[in-house]
Design a protein around this motif. Structure first.
Motif, short mmCIF file in Angstrom:
data_model
loop_
_atom_site.label_atom_id
_atom_site.label_comp_id
_atom_site.label_asym_id
_atom_site.label_seq_id
_atom_site.Cartn_x
_atom_site.Cartn_y
_atom_site.Cartn_z
N LEU A 57 -1.44 1.98 18.91
CA LEU A 57 -2.17 3.21 18.63
C LEU A 57 -1.34 4.13 17.74
O LEU A 57 -1.83 4.65 16.73
CB LEU A 57 -2.53 3.93 19.93
N HIS A 58 -0.06 4.33 18.10
CA HIS A 58 0.79 5.21 17.31
C HIS A 58 0.99 4.68 15.89
O HIS A 58 1.00 5.47 14.93
CB HIS A 58 2.13 5.45 18.01
N GLU A 59 1.09 3.40 15.75
CA GLU A 59 1.22 2.82 14.41
C GLU A 59 -0.03 3.08 13.58
O GLU A 59 0.06 3.42 12.39
CB GLU A 59 1.52 1.32 14.51
N ARG A 60 -1.21 2.96 14.20
CA ARG A 60 -2.45 3.22 13.48
C ARG A 60 -2.59 4.69 13.12
O ARG A 60 -3.02 5.04 12.01
CB ARG A 60 -3.66 2.75 14.29
N LEU A 61 -2.21 5.58 14.05
CA LEU A 61 -2.26 7.03 13.75
C LEU A 61 -1.37 7.35 12.55
O LEU A 61 -1.78 8.10 11.65
CB LEU A 61 -1.82 7.84 14.97
N HIS A 111 -2.26 14.67 15.19
CA HIS A 111 -2.50 14.62 16.62
C HIS A 111 -1.50 15.51 17.34
O HIS A 111 -0.49 15.91 16.77
CB HIS A 111 -2.41 13.19 17.15
N GLN A 112 -1.81 15.82 18.58
CA GLN A 112 -0.92 16.59 19.45
C GLN A 112 -0.62 15.77 20.68
O GLN A 112 -1.46 14.97 21.12
CB GLN A 112 -1.58 17.91 19.87
N THR A 113 0.55 15.96 21.24
CA THR A 113 0.93 15.25 22.46
C THR A 113 1.14 16.24 23.60
O THR A 113 1.43 17.42 23.38
CB THR A 113 2.22 14.42 22.26
N ALA A 114 1.00 15.75 24.79
CA ALA A 114 1.25 16.53 26.00
C ALA A 114 1.57 15.57 27.13
O ALA A 114 1.34 14.36 27.01
CB ALA A 114 0.03 17.38 26.36
#
Length: 134
Positions: free
Chosen positions: A85-89, A96-99
């Motif tokens: 997922l992170h590679e595609r983003l 994006h934001q993380t929490a």
């Protein structure tokens, strides 16, 4: 990947809780210690509906109204899915934001990624913190 939960933001938490517990048949259950009031409602032992207090007036939240269905969330079950997922983003330049969701009893802490597709359209991806490479 599987659908994890939906979140509803409302200024009338008790009416929403009453409907989903007493009428729809969900059960109220444990919820991490967030800074905003709300409920996690469970079906088959899983929190499938999050109710959150609408603390920001609708006019102050640009492009967002209250009450609203805030977001849908997809659960990723492995570190490989999370990494992909992170590679595609990154590859597609998706902002994006993380929490983090704090640990709650035996339930491990979780990592969240939020993507705003358009004003008022938010998608969350979530996984246990041990699937995240820090």
């Amino acid at each position: 990947m599987q659908l994890d939960h939906a979140t509803i933001v409302t200024a009338d938490l008790e009416t929403a809780r009453h409907f989903f517990v007493d009428i729809a048949g969900l059960t109220e259950g444990a919820r991490p210690p967030f800074s905003v009031d709300g409920y996690w409602l469970y079906a088959n032992g899983r929190p499938v509906l999050h109710l959150i207090d609408a603390t920001v007036p609708a006019s102050a939240a640009a492009g967002r109204v209250a009450p609203r269905i805030d977001h849908i969330a997809f659960r990723l079950e492995s570190a490989a899915q999370w990494q992909a997922l992170h590679e595609r983003l990154q590859a597609h330049g998706v902002n994006h934001q993380t929490a983090q969701v704090p640990q709650m009893g035996a339930q491990p802490a979780e990592q969240q990624v939020f993507v705003a597709l358009a004003p008022g359209v938010v998608i969350e991806f979530v996984t246990t913190l041990d699937h995240v490479q820090l």
